[in-house]
Design a protein around this motif. Structure first.
Motif, mmCIF file in Angstrom:
data_model
loop_
_atom_site.group_PDB
_atom_site.id
_atom_site.type_symbol
_atom_site.label_atom_id
_atom_site.label_comp_id
_atom_site.label_asym_id
_atom_site.label_seq_id
_atom_site.Cartn_x
_atom_site.Cartn_y
_atom_site.Cartn_z
ATOM 1 N N ILE A 1 5.125 -30.131 -35.534
ATOM 2 C CA ILE A 1 6.586 -30.780 -35.552
ATOM 3 C C ILE A 1 6.894 -31.056 -34.109
ATOM 4 O O ILE A 1 6.758 -30.465 -33.330
ATOM 5 C CB ILE A 1 7.430 -29.407 -36.004
ATOM 6 C CG1 ILE A 1 7.193 -28.802 -37.396
ATOM 7 C CG2 ILE A 1 9.107 -29.828 -35.948
ATOM 8 C CD1 ILE A 1 7.925 -27.519 -37.728
ATOM 9 N N LYS B 1 18.640 -28.975 -32.376
ATOM 10 C CA LYS B 1 18.632 -27.578 -32.275
ATOM 11 C C LYS B 1 17.703 -26.609 -33.371
ATOM 12 O O LYS B 1 17.442 -27.322 -34.510
ATOM 13 C CB LYS B 1 20.106 -26.970 -32.265
ATOM 14 C CG LYS B 1 20.773 -27.014 -33.780
ATOM 15 C CD LYS B 1 22.139 -26.283 -33.773
ATOM 16 C CE LYS B 1 22.624 -26.622 -34.992
ATOM 17 N NZ LYS B 1 24.038 -25.897 -34.953
ATOM 18 N N LEU B 2 17.203 -25.761 -33.115
ATOM 19 C CA LEU B 2 16.609 -24.994 -34.210
ATOM 20 C C LEU B 2 17.407 -24.299 -35.103
ATOM 21 O O LEU B 2 18.175 -23.775 -34.871
ATOM 22 C CB LEU B 2 15.604 -23.962 -33.427
ATOM 23 C CG LEU B 2 14.525 -23.135 -34.336
ATOM 24 C CD1 LEU B 2 13.475 -24.220 -34.770
ATOM 25 C CD2 LEU B 2 13.980 -21.728 -33.680
ATOM 26 N N VAL B 3 17.209 -24.913 -36.423
ATOM 27 C CA VAL B 3 18.268 -24.130 -37.593
ATOM 28 C C VAL B 3 17.494 -23.291 -38.209
ATOM 29 O O VAL B 3 18.534 -22.627 -39.057
ATOM 30 C CB VAL B 3 18.626 -25.230 -38.662
ATOM 31 C CG1 VAL B 3 19.402 -26.461 -37.643
ATOM 32 C CG2 VAL B 3 17.384 -25.998 -39.385
ATOM 33 N N GLY B 4 16.485 -23.003 -38.168
ATOM 34 C CA GLY B 4 15.680 -22.052 -39.089
ATOM 35 C C GLY B 4 15.502 -22.245 -40.563
ATOM 36 O O GLY B 4 15.917 -23.424 -41.149
ATOM 37 N N GLY B 5 14.515 -21.826 -41.021
ATOM 38 C CA GLY B 5 14.359 -22.099 -42.603
ATOM 39 C C GLY B 5 12.917 -22.624 -42.726
ATOM 40 O O GLY B 5 12.179 -22.437 -43.830
ATOM 41 N N LEU B 6 12.293 -23.266 -41.794
ATOM 42 C CA LEU B 6 11.113 -23.785 -41.830
ATOM 43 C C LEU B 6 10.131 -22.659 -41.474
ATOM 44 O O LEU B 6 10.385 -21.984 -40.751
ATOM 45 C CB LEU B 6 10.712 -25.002 -40.781
ATOM 46 C CG LEU B 6 11.133 -26.436 -41.403
ATOM 47 C CD1 LEU B 6 10.491 -27.150 -40.087
ATOM 48 C CD2 LEU B 6 10.385 -26.666 -42.595
ATOM 49 N N GLU B 7 9.085 -22.619 -42.326
ATOM 50 C CA GLU B 7 7.910 -21.544 -42.193
ATOM 51 C C GLU B 7 6.718 -22.149 -42.176
ATOM 52 O O GLU B 7 6.573 -23.117 -43.028
ATOM 53 C CB GLU B 7 8.150 -20.593 -43.052
ATOM 54 C CG GLU B 7 9.425 -19.743 -43.334
ATOM 55 C CD GLU B 7 9.666 -18.815 -44.549
ATOM 56 O OE1 GLU B 7 8.781 -18.515 -44.963
ATOM 57 O OE2 GLU B 7 10.614 -18.487 -44.725
ATOM 58 N N THR B 8 5.721 -21.680 -41.111
ATOM 59 C CA THR B 8 4.457 -22.375 -41.715
ATOM 60 C C THR B 8 3.416 -21.182 -41.810
ATOM 61 O O THR B 8 3.437 -20.009 -41.748
ATOM 62 C CB THR B 8 3.939 -23.031 -40.413
ATOM 63 O OG1 THR B 8 3.626 -21.956 -39.210
ATOM 64 C CG2 THR B 8 4.904 -24.022 -39.763
ATOM 65 N N LYS B 9 2.382 -21.431 -42.408
ATOM 66 C CA LYS B 9 1.343 -20.495 -42.814
ATOM 67 C C LYS B 9 0.489 -19.864 -41.778
ATOM 68 O O LYS B 9 -0.052 -18.657 -41.863
ATOM 69 C CB LYS B 9 0.258 -21.124 -43.939
ATOM 70 C CG LYS B 9 0.966 -21.441 -45.329
ATOM 71 C CD LYS B 9 0.101 -22.012 -46.358
ATOM 72 C CE LYS B 9 0.848 -22.615 -47.200
ATOM 73 N NZ LYS B 9 1.785 -23.661 -46.857
#
Lengths: 304, 304
Positions: free
Chosen positions: B93, B98-106
């Motif tokens: 990425i 700004k970091l909004v949260g919600g994205l996750e990676t394995k």
């Protein structure tokens, strides 16, 4: 205002050393006001490292006021950070873990996450050709040897290794001898109660609706832990109840023999062990050859 | 498998150019297989840039299969990305929001977020001393001039400016003349229906329980937009209903005069404008001197 630099709530060597490294960089190189702090008592290896490199133990903080400028290192997981983390003025995140979501910032900030074994390696890269005092080099080397288990962990990259070897050469340190000192310090568990050992290096993880506290104890003396296995298994019930999980898993990682022993207190863990690691479980422990990394070899394979 | 590189669903110049820049880097420098794709039709400025630098328009994709390797650029907001984004194999990425949260990676991946005006500036830095062809330099320059509104936006940093000036000098391009061409292309709104204009560059934002679609139109010809203000205000009702928000806000940013005009279709927006910008609203528009950046000057001050 002074920027507080901190890692996660169970400070191991990387989460103790990296805040000191970055606070030094912000203060001495960037000319900012910064202070490394800890969110908990450092583990025995981290305490050894502080002593070895003449670093006073950073202040342990349990509460941080809303709006405090903060740099977060070695985690991006809100569960491992102060409850009000999203109300702090976080100005940077430096980490090497998967993105778990949940952290939010008010504006764009500096975020550097890299798939390396150690936060200190990333900091080394971010500092470019900054001249480093021996103390900072020593902390960096300690963090890398600790997180890679002296390059044995499968999380180790060529780059972590190259940086560590360069630092050791600069410092005139023999890596094998120094790593032995580190691991010996980490293996001294005599001062810890069972519940402390079960929580010392652990992460919560859910498999098919069942919540686990996945604990790892890295040691060169697994016998010291396994001699306490009955009381550790008894303590698991209380720790699970207090922490709101269904089961504690304890993997005792034998650093030198490169294997893990999983305690098997009940049929739930027996089934999990057999399905996840294709292991045959006969007694109350099972040896898992080659397993050293929770991130790479435990969490990704856990199945029920 | 080929890595898909893409930005957000409303491709402006940065979200069109940056995927092309990074796919070039992955392919030509890193020796990987990568393809820039778009999640929507590029805006008129981005289309102009593709044509100016002889880049074929990237493939527009509406669905991406689970497990596809992906690099996300110019956003970290799941709402601006495919619905299954967390089921993709995201490997990197690169962003400046700004970091909004919600994205996750394995697992741990490469994440580089910097508080700069433009994704392309970050890519320029990440590439170090890589030799860049004119096409890539041209795309980078276009992205920076677009995102900074030729250095007028308060999001502009000295570093964005220095990189753009270096690129322009290398290319023998006059920044003022080229920026005029970019903004002229962006200002040609004749082909768009009202609803398209209201959605073209917009972000959802909630203030005290009221959901807004905060739309911005950057233009050198505000008259072309304001001539359509009655039908735009009528269209706001339908767009809000279809998109599940309470109100659409449209800020028409006059790039050359460095001011924004907010359409005021009702008392809700009138109150919001007066409270947020200390403005006095008498008719169905209000001019906000100096306001050019949603990120820096609109979202942070919105109050009800």
């Amino acid at each position: 205002m002074t920027t507080l630099v901190f890692g996660h709530k169970s400070p191991d060597t990387d989460s103790t050393g990296s805040p000191l490294i970055w606070a030094w960089y912000l203060t001495e190189v960037q000319g900012q006001k910064a202070e490394a702090v800890l969110l908990g008592e450092p583990n025995t290896e981290a305490a050894f490292v502080l002593n070895r490199w003449d670093c006073p133990k950073p202040r342990i903080v349990t509460e941080i006021a809303d709006g405090t400028p903060a740099v977060i290192v070695d985690t991006n997981n809100p569960a491992e950070l102060p409850a009000n983390v999203n109300a702090l003025d976080v100005t940077a995140i430096i980490d090497h873990h998967k993105l778990v979501g949940g952290l939010e910032t008010k504006g764009p900030i500096d975020i550097t996450i890299r798939p390396l074994a150690c936060t200190a390696t990333i900091m080394h890269d971010l500092m470019g050709d900054t001249a480093l005092p021996d103390q900072i080099k020593g902390l960096m080397l300690s963090c890398i040897l600790s997180d890679t288990l002296e390059f044995r962990s499968p999380t180790t990259t060529e780059h972590d290794r190259a940086v560590a070897e360069k630092l050791a050469a600069d410092l005139g340190i023999d890596i094998a001898a120094y790593a032995s000192e580190l691991f010996e310090a980490k293996s001294d568990i005599s001062a810890f109660a069972d519940a402390e050992l079960l929580r010392m290096d652990s992460k919560e993880y859910e498999v098919a609706g069942t919540k686990f506290r996945v604990s790892v104890l890295e040691t060169t003396a697994p016998k010291l832990v396994l001699d306490r296995k009955d009381s550790l298994m008894a303590s698991m019930v209380d720790v699970a109840a207090q922490d709101g999980v269904d089961q504690v898993l304890l993997f005792v990682v034998d650093i030198l023999n490169e294997e893990a022993t999983l305690l098997v207190p009940n049929d739930l863990v027996k089934t999990l062990a057999e399905k996840s690691f294709a292991a045959t479980v006969t007694g109350d422990t099972v040896v898992l050859p080659g397993v050293m990394s929770r991130k790479k070899q435990i969490i990704p394979v856990l199945t029920m």
